[in-house]
Design a protein around this motif. Structure first.
Motif, PDB file in Angstrom:
ATOM      1  N   SER A   1       0.843  -1.199   0.000  1.00 45.74           N
ATOM      2  CA  SER A   1       0.000   0.000   0.000  1.00 45.74           C
ATOM      3  C   SER A   1       0.879   1.250   0.000  1.00 45.74           C
ATOM      4  CB  SER A   1      -0.921  -0.002   1.210  1.00 45.74           C
ATOM      5  OG  SER A   1      -0.170   0.171   2.394  1.00 45.74           O
ATOM      6  N   GLU A   2       0.257   2.363  -0.264  1.00 46.17           N
ATOM      7  CA  GLU A   2       0.978   3.622  -0.238  1.00 46.17           C
ATOM      8  C   GLU A   2       1.515   3.880   1.161  1.00 46.17           C
ATOM      9  OE1 GLU A   2      -1.363   6.831  -1.734  1.00 46.17           O
ATOM     10  OE2 GLU A   2      -2.127   5.636  -3.395  1.00 46.17           O
ATOM     11  N   GLU A   3       2.605   4.610   1.211  1.00 43.86           N
ATOM     12  CA  GLU A   3       3.212   4.904   2.503  1.00 43.86           C
ATOM     13  C   GLU A   3       2.291   5.768   3.344  1.00 43.86           C
ATOM     14  OE1 GLU A   3       7.228   6.271   2.518  1.00 43.86           O
ATOM     15  OE2 GLU A   3       7.806   4.924   0.923  1.00 43.86           O
ATOM     16  N   GLN A   4       2.184   5.408   4.610  1.00 45.89           N
ATOM     17  CA  GLN A   4       1.409   6.187   5.574  1.00 45.89           C
ATOM     18  C   GLN A   4       2.272   6.328   6.825  1.00 45.89           C
ATOM     19  OE1 GLN A   4      -2.201   4.051   6.261  1.00 45.89           O
ATOM     20  NE2 GLN A   4      -2.868   4.207   4.146  1.00 45.89           N
ATOM     21  N   ASP A   5       2.426   7.518   7.291  1.00 44.79           N
ATOM     22  CA  ASP A   5       3.227   7.764   8.488  1.00 44.79           C
ATOM     23  C   ASP A   5       4.651   7.251   8.333  1.00 44.79           C
ATOM     24  OD1 ASP A   5       0.877   8.758   9.596  1.00 44.79           O
ATOM     25  OD2 ASP A   5       0.360   6.840  10.501  1.00 44.79           O
ATOM     26  N   GLY A   6       5.164   7.236   7.105  1.00 40.58           N
ATOM     27  CA  GLY A   6       6.531   6.806   6.872  1.00 40.58           C
ATOM     28  C   GLY A   6       6.715   5.309   6.765  1.00 40.58           C
ATOM     29  N   PHE A   7       5.638   4.537   6.798  1.00 34.63           N
ATOM     30  CA  PHE A   7       5.733   3.079   6.726  1.00 34.63           C
ATOM     31  C   PHE A   7       4.991   2.566   5.504  1.00 34.63           C
ATOM     32  CE2 PHE A   7       6.148   3.970  11.255  1.00 34.63           C
ATOM     33  CZ  PHE A   7       7.274   3.236  11.571  1.00 34.63           C
ATOM     34  N   GLU A   8       5.576   1.563   4.847  1.00 32.57           N
ATOM     35  CA  GLU A   8       4.875   0.848   3.784  1.00 32.57           C
ATOM     36  C   GLU A   8       4.119  -0.304   4.404  1.00 32.57           C
ATOM     37  OE1 GLU A   8       7.322  -0.623   0.650  1.00 32.57           O
ATOM     38  OE2 GLU A   8       7.213   1.247  -0.464  1.00 32.57           O
ATOM     39  N   ARG A   9       2.932  -0.549   3.936  1.00 35.66           N
ATOM     40  CA  ARG A   9       2.132  -1.665   4.408  1.00 35.66           C
ATOM     41  C   ARG A   9       2.213  -2.777   3.371  1.00 35.66           C
ATOM     42  NH1 ARG A   9       2.272   1.887   7.940  1.00 35.66           N
ATOM     43  NH2 ARG A   9       0.476   2.575   9.132  1.00 35.66           N
ATOM     44  N   THR A  10       2.669  -3.942   3.779  1.00 38.62           N
ATOM     45  CA  THR A  10       2.792  -5.081   2.870  1.00 38.62           C
ATOM     46  C   THR A  10       1.869  -6.192   3.333  1.00 38.62           C
ATOM     47  OG1 THR A  10       5.110  -4.564   2.451  1.00 38.62           O
ATOM     48  CG2 THR A  10       4.375  -6.767   1.872  1.00 38.62           C
ATOM     49  N   GLY A  11       1.168  -6.771   2.383  1.00 39.38           N
ATOM     50  CA  GLY A  11       0.300  -7.905   2.662  1.00 39.38           C
ATOM     51  C   GLY A  11       0.354  -8.865   1.475  1.00 39.38           C
ATOM     52  N   TYR A  12      -0.441  -9.901   1.552  1.00 40.81           N
ATOM     53  CA  TYR A  12      -0.414 -10.926   0.505  1.00 40.81           C
ATOM     54  C   TYR A  12      -1.830 -11.357   0.171  1.00 40.81           C
ATOM     55  CZ  TYR A  12       4.377 -10.771   1.885  1.00 40.81           C
ATOM     56  OH  TYR A  12       5.625 -10.311   2.171  1.00 40.81           O
ATOM     57  N   ASP A  13      -2.123 -11.415  -1.121  1.00 38.04           N
ATOM     58  CA  ASP A  13      -3.419 -11.878  -1.602  1.00 38.04           C
ATOM     59  C   ASP A  13      -3.180 -13.166  -2.386  1.00 38.04           C
ATOM     60  OD1 ASP A  13      -5.868 -12.373  -2.692  1.00 38.04           O
ATOM     61  OD2 ASP A  13      -6.029 -10.470  -3.770  1.00 38.04           O
ATOM     62  N   LEU A  14      -3.311 -14.290  -1.696  1.00 38.75           N
ATOM     63  CA  LEU A  14      -3.073 -15.596  -2.314  1.00 38.75           C
ATOM     64  C   LEU A  14      -4.378 -16.381  -2.451  1.00 38.75           C
ATOM     65  CD1 LEU A  14       0.228 -16.460  -0.445  1.00 38.75           C
ATOM     66  CD2 LEU A  14      -0.034 -15.554  -2.748  1.00 38.75           C
ATOM     67  N   PHE A  15      -5.475 -15.654  -2.607  1.00 37.28           N
ATOM     68  CA  PHE A  15      -6.793 -16.260  -2.690  1.00 37.28           C
ATOM     69  C   PHE A  15      -6.872 -17.340  -3.770  1.00 37.28           C
ATOM     70  CE2 PHE A  15     -11.163 -16.428  -4.254  1.00 37.28           C
ATOM     71  CZ  PHE A  15     -11.871 -16.591  -3.081  1.00 37.28           C
ATOM     72  N   ASN A  16      -6.232 -17.114  -4.897  1.00 35.03           N
ATOM     73  CA  ASN A  16      -6.316 -18.043  -6.026  1.00 35.03           C
ATOM     74  C   ASN A  16      -5.196 -19.075  -6.066  1.00 35.03           C
ATOM     75  OD1 ASN A  16      -8.708 -16.980  -7.243  1.00 35.03           O
ATOM     76  ND2 ASN A  16      -7.500 -15.212  -7.864  1.00 35.03           N
ATOM     77  N   LEU A  17      -4.374 -19.127  -5.027  1.00 36.49           N
ATOM     78  CA  LEU A  17      -3.283 -20.103  -4.982  1.00 36.49           C
ATOM     79  C   LEU A  17      -3.855 -21.512  -4.886  1.00 36.49           C
ATOM     80  CD1 LEU A  17      -0.115 -20.317  -4.692  1.00 36.49           C
ATOM     81  CD2 LEU A  17      -0.565 -20.615  -2.255  1.00 36.49           C
ATOM     82  N   GLU A  18      -3.430 -22.383  -5.769  1.00 40.18           N
ATOM     83  CA  GLU A  18      -3.912 -23.767  -5.758  1.00 40.18           C
ATOM     84  C   GLU A  18      -3.295 -24.526  -4.585  1.00 40.18           C
ATOM     85  OE1 GLU A  18      -6.265 -25.152  -7.489  1.00 40.18           O
ATOM     86  OE2 GLU A  18      -6.603 -23.473  -8.834  1.00 40.18           O
ATOM     87  N   ASP A  19      -4.072 -25.430  -4.023  1.00 40.96           N
ATOM     88  CA  ASP A  19      -3.640 -26.185  -2.848  1.00 40.96           C
ATOM     89  C   ASP A  19      -2.392 -27.018  -3.105  1.00 40.96           C
ATOM     90  OD1 ASP A  19      -5.689 -25.129  -1.318  1.00 40.96           O
ATOM     91  OD2 ASP A  19      -7.014 -26.846  -1.625  1.00 40.96           O
ATOM     92  N   ASP A  20      -2.232 -27.537  -4.315  1.00 44.40           N
ATOM     93  CA  ASP A  20      -1.047 -28.359  -4.580  1.00 44.40           C
ATOM     94  C   ASP A  20       0.235 -27.529  -4.492  1.00 44.40           C
ATOM     95  OD1 ASP A  20      -1.886 -27.072  -6.952  1.00 44.40           O
ATOM     96  OD2 ASP A  20      -0.950 -28.590  -8.219  1.00 44.40           O
ATOM     97  N   ILE A  21       0.157 -26.265  -4.877  1.00 46.53           N
ATOM     98  CA  ILE A  21       1.318 -25.376  -4.759  1.00 46.53           C
ATOM     99  C   ILE A  21       1.583 -25.087  -3.283  1.00 46.53           C
ATOM    100  CG2 ILE A  21       2.203 -23.062  -5.269  1.00 46.53           C
ATOM    101  CD1 ILE A  21       0.589 -23.249  -7.923  1.00 46.53           C
ATOM    102  N   LEU A  22       0.524 -24.835  -2.527  1.00 48.30           N
ATOM    103  CA  LEU A  22       0.665 -24.615  -1.090  1.00 48.30           C
ATOM    104  C   LEU A  22       1.276 -25.827  -0.407  1.00 48.30           C
ATOM    105  CD1 LEU A  22       0.140 -23.128   1.606  1.00 48.30           C
ATOM    106  CD2 LEU A  22      -2.165 -24.127   1.564  1.00 48.30           C
ATOM    107  N   ILE A  23       0.773 -27.003  -0.722  1.00 49.77           N
ATOM    108  CA  ILE A  23       1.268 -28.235  -0.090  1.00 49.77           C
ATOM    109  C   ILE A  23       2.750 -28.422  -0.375  1.00 49.77           C
ATOM    110  CG2 ILE A  23       1.122 -30.757  -0.174  1.00 49.77           C
ATOM    111  CD1 ILE A  23      -1.965 -30.329  -0.592  1.00 49.77           C
ATOM    112  N   GLN A  24       3.150 -28.239  -1.624  1.00 51.47           N
ATOM    113  CA  GLN A  24       4.560 -28.421  -1.966  1.00 51.47           C
ATOM    114  C   GLN A  24       5.432 -27.400  -1.234  1.00 51.47           C
ATOM    115  OE1 GLN A  24       5.971 -31.038  -3.698  1.00 51.47           O
ATOM    116  NE2 GLN A  24       7.729 -30.108  -2.683  1.00 51.47           N
TER     117      GLN A  24
END
Length: 82
Positions: free
Chosen positions: A49-72
């Motif tokens: 996300s855009e910087e707020q108060d001098g900090f970058e906000r990082t997150g992850y959107d892995l909603f479409n990640l297939e389970d076989d990739i997660l398992i491996q």
């Protein structure tokens, strides 16, 4: 239909990872897993996300990640000590 047996396998892998660092809260563990998957796959799902108060906000959107990739990936994390 997806194989329901995958659920127990994923749970067991997450349990093994969590047991290596039981001081983590559950959502910290999940965040670390997401971060690791993203980093290992050219920042897949990384959201900054855009910087707020001098900090970058990082997150992850892995909603479409297939389970076989997660398992491996979880298997790799377990074998490589997290």
């Amino acid at each position: 239909m997806r194989d329901p047996k995958r659920i127990q396998g994923i749970q067991e892998l997450i349990e093994k990872l969590w047991e290596k660092d039981p001081d983590l809260r559950f959502m910290q563990l999940i965040y670390n897993i997401q971060s690791s998957i993203s980093y290992s796959n050219d920042d897949l799902g990384k959201v900054v996300s855009e910087e707020q108060d001098g900090f970058e906000r990082t997150g992850y959107d892995l909603f479409n990640l297939e389970d076989d990739i997660l398992i491996q990936h979880l298997k790799n994390m377990v074998e490589n000590n997290g």
